[in-house]
Design a protein around this motif. Structure first.
Motif, PDB file in Angstrom:
ATOM      1  N   GLN A  82      55.222  44.515  37.635  1.00  0.00           N
ATOM      2  CA  GLN A  82      56.426  44.539  38.452  1.00  0.00           C
ATOM      3  C   GLN A  82      56.489  45.842  39.261  1.00  0.00           C
ATOM      4  O   GLN A  82      56.882  45.838  40.428  1.00  0.00           O
ATOM      5  CB  GLN A  82      57.670  44.426  37.554  1.00  0.00           C
ATOM      6  N   ARG A  83      56.074  46.948  38.624  1.00  0.00           N
ATOM      7  CA  ARG A  83      56.108  48.252  39.294  1.00  0.00           C
ATOM      8  C   ARG A  83      54.906  48.451  40.203  1.00  0.00           C
ATOM      9  O   ARG A  83      55.018  49.027  41.287  1.00  0.00           O
ATOM     10  CB  ARG A  83      56.147  49.375  38.255  1.00  0.00           C
ATOM     11  N   GLU A  84      53.727  47.980  39.726  1.00  0.00           N
ATOM     12  CA  GLU A  84      52.484  48.178  40.481  1.00  0.00           C
ATOM     13  C   GLU A  84      51.767  46.837  40.645  1.00  0.00           C
ATOM     14  O   GLU A  84      50.824  46.536  39.907  1.00  0.00           O
ATOM     15  CB  GLU A  84      51.568  49.163  39.756  1.00  0.00           C
ATOM     16  N   PRO A  85      52.192  46.006  41.596  1.00  0.00           N
ATOM     17  CA  PRO A  85      51.535  44.702  41.774  1.00  0.00           C
ATOM     18  C   PRO A  85      50.036  44.814  42.046  1.00  0.00           C
ATOM     19  O   PRO A  85      49.285  43.888  41.751  1.00  0.00           O
ATOM     20  CB  PRO A  85      52.277  44.112  42.987  1.00  0.00           C
ATOM     21  N   MET A 106      53.736  38.050  43.411  1.00  0.00           N
ATOM     22  CA  MET A 106      52.485  37.651  44.069  1.00  0.00           C
ATOM     23  C   MET A 106      52.848  36.820  45.296  1.00  0.00           C
ATOM     24  O   MET A 106      52.657  35.607  45.341  1.00  0.00           O
ATOM     25  CB  MET A 106      51.594  36.891  43.090  1.00  0.00           C
ATOM     26  N   ASP A 107      53.365  37.496  46.303  1.00  0.00           N
ATOM     27  CA  ASP A 107      53.871  36.828  47.502  1.00  0.00           C
ATOM     28  C   ASP A 107      52.986  37.155  48.707  1.00  0.00           C
ATOM     29  O   ASP A 107      51.901  37.736  48.566  1.00  0.00           O
ATOM     30  CB  ASP A 107      55.318  37.247  47.753  1.00  0.00           C
ATOM     31  N   ALA A 108      53.434  36.799  49.887  1.00  0.00           N
ATOM     32  CA  ALA A 108      52.661  37.030  51.114  1.00  0.00           C
ATOM     33  C   ALA A 108      52.372  38.506  51.321  1.00  0.00           C
ATOM     34  O   ALA A 108      51.266  38.887  51.751  1.00  0.00           O
ATOM     35  CB  ALA A 108      53.402  36.451  52.305  1.00  0.00           C
ATOM     36  N   ASP A 132      48.147  42.912  51.198  1.00  0.00           N
ATOM     37  CA  ASP A 132      47.965  44.331  50.873  1.00  0.00           C
ATOM     38  C   ASP A 132      46.476  44.688  50.927  1.00  0.00           C
ATOM     39  O   ASP A 132      45.649  44.056  50.259  1.00  0.00           O
ATOM     40  CB  ASP A 132      48.533  44.626  49.487  1.00  0.00           C
ATOM     41  N   ALA A 133      46.137  45.700  51.705  1.00  0.00           N
ATOM     42  CA  ALA A 133      44.731  46.090  51.883  1.00  0.00           C
ATOM     43  C   ALA A 133      44.076  46.476  50.560  1.00  0.00           C
ATOM     44  O   ALA A 133      42.886  46.214  50.345  1.00  0.00           O
ATOM     45  CB  ALA A 133      44.638  47.243  52.886  1.00  0.00           C
ATOM     46  N   ARG A 134      44.857  47.100  49.658  1.00  0.00           N
ATOM     47  CA  ARG A 134      44.285  47.506  48.365  1.00  0.00           C
ATOM     48  C   ARG A 134      43.892  46.282  47.533  1.00  0.00           C
ATOM     49  O   ARG A 134      42.870  46.287  46.852  1.00  0.00           O
ATOM     50  CB  ARG A 134      45.276  48.372  47.605  1.00  0.00           C
ATOM     51  N   ASN A 135      44.697  45.231  47.594  1.00  0.00           N
ATOM     52  CA  ASN A 135      44.362  44.011  46.860  1.00  0.00           C
ATOM     53  C   ASN A 135      43.123  43.346  47.437  1.00  0.00           C
ATOM     54  O   ASN A 135      42.284  42.813  46.700  1.00  0.00           O
ATOM     55  CB  ASN A 135      45.544  43.033  46.883  1.00  0.00           C
ATOM     56  N   ARG A 136      43.012  43.382  48.741  1.00  0.00           N
ATOM     57  CA  ARG A 136      41.830  42.796  49.370  1.00  0.00           C
ATOM     58  C   ARG A 136      40.569  43.561  48.981  1.00  0.00           C
ATOM     59  O   ARG A 136      39.505  42.971  48.755  1.00  0.00           O
ATOM     60  CB  ARG A 136      42.025  42.764  50.885  1.00  0.00           C
ATOM     61  N   GLU A 137      40.687  44.875  48.890  1.00  0.00           N
ATOM     62  CA  GLU A 137      39.546  45.676  48.433  1.00  0.00           C
ATOM     63  C   GLU A 137      39.184  45.327  46.978  1.00  0.00           C
ATOM     64  O   GLU A 137      38.010  45.234  46.625  1.00  0.00           O
ATOM     65  CB  GLU A 137      39.877  47.165  48.544  1.00  0.00           C
ATOM     66  N   GLN A 138      40.209  45.159  46.139  1.00  0.00           N
ATOM     67  CA  GLN A 138      39.968  44.806  44.738  1.00  0.00           C
ATOM     68  C   GLN A 138      39.247  43.463  44.633  1.00  0.00           C
ATOM     69  O   GLN A 138      38.312  43.301  43.848  1.00  0.00           O
ATOM     70  CB  GLN A 138      41.304  44.731  43.977  1.00  0.00           C
TER      71      GLN A 138
END
Length: 853
Positions: free
Chosen positions: A337-340, A374-376, A381-387
């Motif tokens: 919740q704090r760090e998606p 886990m929304d649009a 988020d660029a960080r999620n895409r990198e992950q």
């Protein structure tokens, strides 16, 4: 009112109402109450000891009764009853049980004393489980209370937990560890009612609670999870009840025959191209998936509560996660919740850190509760895409991580297009998995090409994969190749658009993005060329090479094609299909390498190799000459050197002096099956008689190469596979040679094709037959393409139509895709020059392809 009448009345009332979870729950309770009343009346009429008890056990003990379920009861006798039961007591018990059956109560009964119950419970976990759900129907309450206390005290919670876990694992393995079977068992499959019952049994055995609400109050699940468990349990009960009612018997499988009827009963209607049955299955799969997720959370909590976890088994992984006995555990339940951004990090850790085997209950719960974040915005988020790209580029673990992401609903929330195909059935008689499961199976197959331990499974693919520079691109193509299904239109083109969006969002280079999009758009093309077109024609190979463009694309397309076909159904792949794909790859690669096939030189090299093979077999010089002099170039282009040598060795003495049909067979040089050679006078019904024999003998024809010599003799070669799985191919050789020769010696009308039972899947999802007849590119012959549901005698029925119109075959490409056929023939004949006659032929072929009845 009798039990039969009362049950019928309740079911009729239910049938007249719009079904709902509340009405089903009321029906199950009412059926149990009516069974209670009927049993009590029969019990009171029986002459049984005053201290005896009638006890409901198993599912009936829960106070619920499905329309066609058994009524399980225990007759609990006083402990002082002798093991050798007195005659009058035995007679009374037999009379009571007989009266139950006469009244229509299909009871499952056991008769025991309390000590005997405890002995049986120690020996058999199933007995112990059924006794945990005991409910008194008749008899002294004190006796029953003593019984329940003794049964509860006899349960060793850790041992009981271990036993039920092993049972569940064994049951899940039986159903291939997936809730997404096309005909799932709503009781026994993963995510079914049995999974929920196992949780409650373990909780009861440990004294932790007997309802979802009690487990929530005990801190084992949250109030939200308890509501979701209750809601999805109700959905599964509704479907199971409707299955019993529609089938008129105990049927817990959502079989194809009943899916449409259950969907109609629920009031579901087709939406565009989506069938009502598909909407039903989507509802079932989502419920089963939620049960699977919540089952994991609660089961892990039960294990920790019953067994405990040693603090020494906890080690930090980073400031956000720790390794808790091999499970990834969030340090803080509010982490996501704090760090998606930590959500995808969970799966990167799972893939890359050795020794991790899953997620802890706290992590699973945190993911379940984080669905709202886990929304649009999270997806972009660029960080999620990198992950996510880090995961795909990891040296190992992608298959397990992506499967876990799908199980926890993270994959569909990150790849929004993927969410649309979760639990989506495929009505093409080809795939046996839902779309999402098929895609993950293709990803798994692709990954195995790059793992040395699996090199023995696909040697050629592993060799190509070892030289491919960007495995992650192939995984992306695998993820997107079928993601466009279910939207209407060409799924390959829709998938290509989605793949392009993904590539742009994840900053792939232009070349890599183009490769991924090409693979998704063209993922069916290699299979089509290899299985439907004439690879002996240099123009076919040249055209495909121009379409592919370069060797890197060709290699990637070949790997994706093999992974895709292997991920559709265990029945679809065979060695012959593998050979066709590999031949197409090698021929195209040679053309792309700047060495286009020089037809005459290729044929001469093949002839020379055949002469060398003949010499190795001690054949006389020029053994091949008599036969080869009668054949045209197309024969040499379509056969390999080993086949040329085999034909020459077997037929040289028959050239010019053919008395009757010559039939030779040998174990196929390409995997399983036989290769069969037929050399006989060419007559219009020859191909039909050959097909008729193979059909009657239970052989499947995988391929046919048909030629006519200059002196009017047919030289046909068939690849066939016996339907008798246990038969040794070499043992079938003399049988085929003798019986096929006898069949070809017959004259008179062709016999009718044999009629065999259609599979349930073909009956439930019939494939619309299609016939296409068009001139080939040189306008020298005609290409006949056929698609239909497969069944026994189909190819023979097609051959009879062609024989009736005196159509000659030059080439046959037989392709069976699960329970669908896609056959192509190169044909010629005078009848094809007449447009009216063409229409008659096409109409008769459609009649032959149509399902009977």
């Amino acid at each position: 009112m009798s039990w039969r009448d009362a049950k019928q009345r309740l079911l009729q009332q239910f049938a007249q109402q719009s079904p709902s979870t509340a009405r089903v729950q009321a029906l199950l309770k009412a059926l149990a109450a009516q069974a209670d009343a009927a049993l009590l009346a029969l019990w009171q009429a029986a002459s049984l000891p005053a201290q005896a008890c009638l006890v409901a056990v198993g599912g009936f003990g829960r106070g619920e009764l499905f329309p066609s379920s058994d009524v399980d009861v225990l007759v609990l006798l006083p402990s002082d009853v002798d093991a050798h039961m007195p005659g009058p007591l035995r007679d009374s018990l037999e009379a009571f049980i007989s009266a139950c059956w006469d009244a229509g109560l299909e009871i499952g009964s056991s008769v025991r004393t309390l000590p005997e119950c405890l002995i049986e419970a120690r020996k058999d976990l199933t007995v112990q489980t059924s006794l945990l759900e005991a409910r008194r129907l008749a008899g002294p309450p004190k006796v029953f209370q003593a019984f329940t206390q003794a049964v509860g005290a006899a349960v060793d919670a850790p041992t009981f937990l271990r036993g039920k876990l092993l049972e569940m694992q064994q049951r899940h393995t039986k159903f291939e560890d997936t809730p997404y079977a096309l005909e799932p068992n709503c009781k026994e499959s993963p995510g079914g009612l049995r999974d929920l019952q196992v949780l409650m049994w373990i909780a009861r055995g440990a004294g932790l609670g007997a309802s979802w609400g009690e487990l929530a109050r005990a801190g084992l699940i949250s109030a939200l999870e308890a509501r979701h468990l209750q809601r999805n349990e109700a959905t599964l009960k509704l479907i199971r009840c409707l299955l019993h009612a529609q089938a008129g018997r105990r049927e817990d499988r959502l079989v194809f025959d009943l899916q449409a009827a259950v969907a109609q009963r629920l009031g579901l209607k087709a939406q565009g191209t989506v069938r009502a049955s598909e909407l039903l299955m989507r509802r079932y799969y989502w419920a089963a998936k939620a049960v699977t997720q919540l089952n994991q959370i609660l089961m892990l909590n039960l294990q920790e509560r019953i067994q405990g976890v040693a603090e020494a088994a906890v080690r930090p992984l980073n400031p956000r996660f720790q390794d808790r006995a091999g499970l990834i555990d969030v340090v803080d339940e509010d982490l996501f919740q704090r760090e998606p951004g930590a959500i995808l990090e969970t799966f990167v850790l799972y893939a890359t850190v050795a020794g991790l085997k899953g997620l802890s209950s706290r992590t699973l719960r945190a993911l379940y509760n984080a669905r709202g974040v886990m929304d649009a915005r999270w997806r972009s988020d660029a960080r999620n895409r990198e992950q996510f790209m880090t995961l795909l580029r990891a040296p190992q673990g992608q298959t397990h991580a992506l499967r876990l992401m799908n199980q926890t609903s993270v994959l569909g929330r990150y790849l929004w297009a993927f969410r649309a195909i979760v639990g989506q059935m495929q009505h093409d008689l080809f795939h046996v998995y839902t779309v999402d499961q098929h895609i993950l199976m293709v990803v798994r197959n692709m990954r195995r090409f790059f793992i040395p331990e699996h090199a023995h499974e696909y040697p050629f693919c592993s060799q190509l994969a070892a030289q491919f520079d960007a495995p992650a691109l192939l995984l992306i193509a695998a993820l997107f190749h079928d993601i466009g299904k279910g939207r209407g239109g060409d799924h390959s083109q829709i998938g290509g658009i989605e793949a392009r969006r993904f590539a742009r969002a994840h900053k792939l280079s232009k070349a890599d993005a183009e490769l991924v999009e090409f693979l998704v758009r063209k993922h069916l093309r290699l299979s089509q060329v290899a299985q439907k077109e004439d690879l002996s024609d240099p123009e076919v190979v040249a055209a495909f090479a121009r379409e592919v463009g370069d060797a890197r694309r060709l290699t990637a397309l070949y790997l994706l094609t093999v992974a895709d076909i292997r991920g559709t159904s265990p029945k679809v792949w065979n060695a012959w299909k593998g050979k066709l794909l590999e031949d197409c790859y090698r021929l195209t690669l040679r053309h792309l390498g700047g060495a286009p096939i020089k037809h005459e030189a290729e044929i001469e090299a093949r002839r020379q190799e055949a002469r060398q093979l003949l010499a190795l077999r001690s054949a006389l010089p020029d053994t091949e000459a008599p036969l080869w002099a009668t054949l045209q170039l197309s024969y040499f282009a379509r056969h390999e050197a080993s086949e040329l040598a085999w034909h020459a060795r077997e037929l040289w003495r028959h050239v010019g002096q053919l008395a009757g049909a010559v039939v030779r067979a040998r174990p196929s040089p390409v995997g399983e099956g036989l290769q069969v050679l037929v050399y006989a006078r060419d007559v219009p019904d020859l191909f039909a008689r050959i097909c008729g024999y193979f059909d009657g003998a239970g052989f499947n024809i995988l391929d046919a190469k048909v030629h006519t010599t200059r002196d009017g003799v047919a030289l046909d070669t068939f690849q066939v596979l016996s339907g008798d799985v246990g038969a040794l191919q070499r043992d079938l050789v003399p049988l085929v040679e003798q019986k096929l020769a006898l069949a070809l010696a017959q004259t008179g009308p062709l016999p009718e094709p044999r009629r065999a039972r259609l599979s349930r899947r073909v009956k439930s999802f019939p494939y619309t037959p299609r016939v296409s007849l068009r001139p080939d590119e040189r306008a020298q012959a005609w290409v006949l393409s056929l698609s239909a549901s497969d069944r026994a005698g189909l190819l023979y029925a097609i051959a009879r139509v062609l024989a009736r119109h005196r159509i000659n075959l030059q080439l046959a490409k037989i392709s069976t895709l699960g329970e669908r056929v896609e056959d192509s023939f190169l044909v010629n004949g005078a009848a094809l020059q007449n447009p009216r006659e063409q229409l008659v032929i096409e109409s008769e072929l459609l009649d032959a392809l149509a399902l009977p009845g």
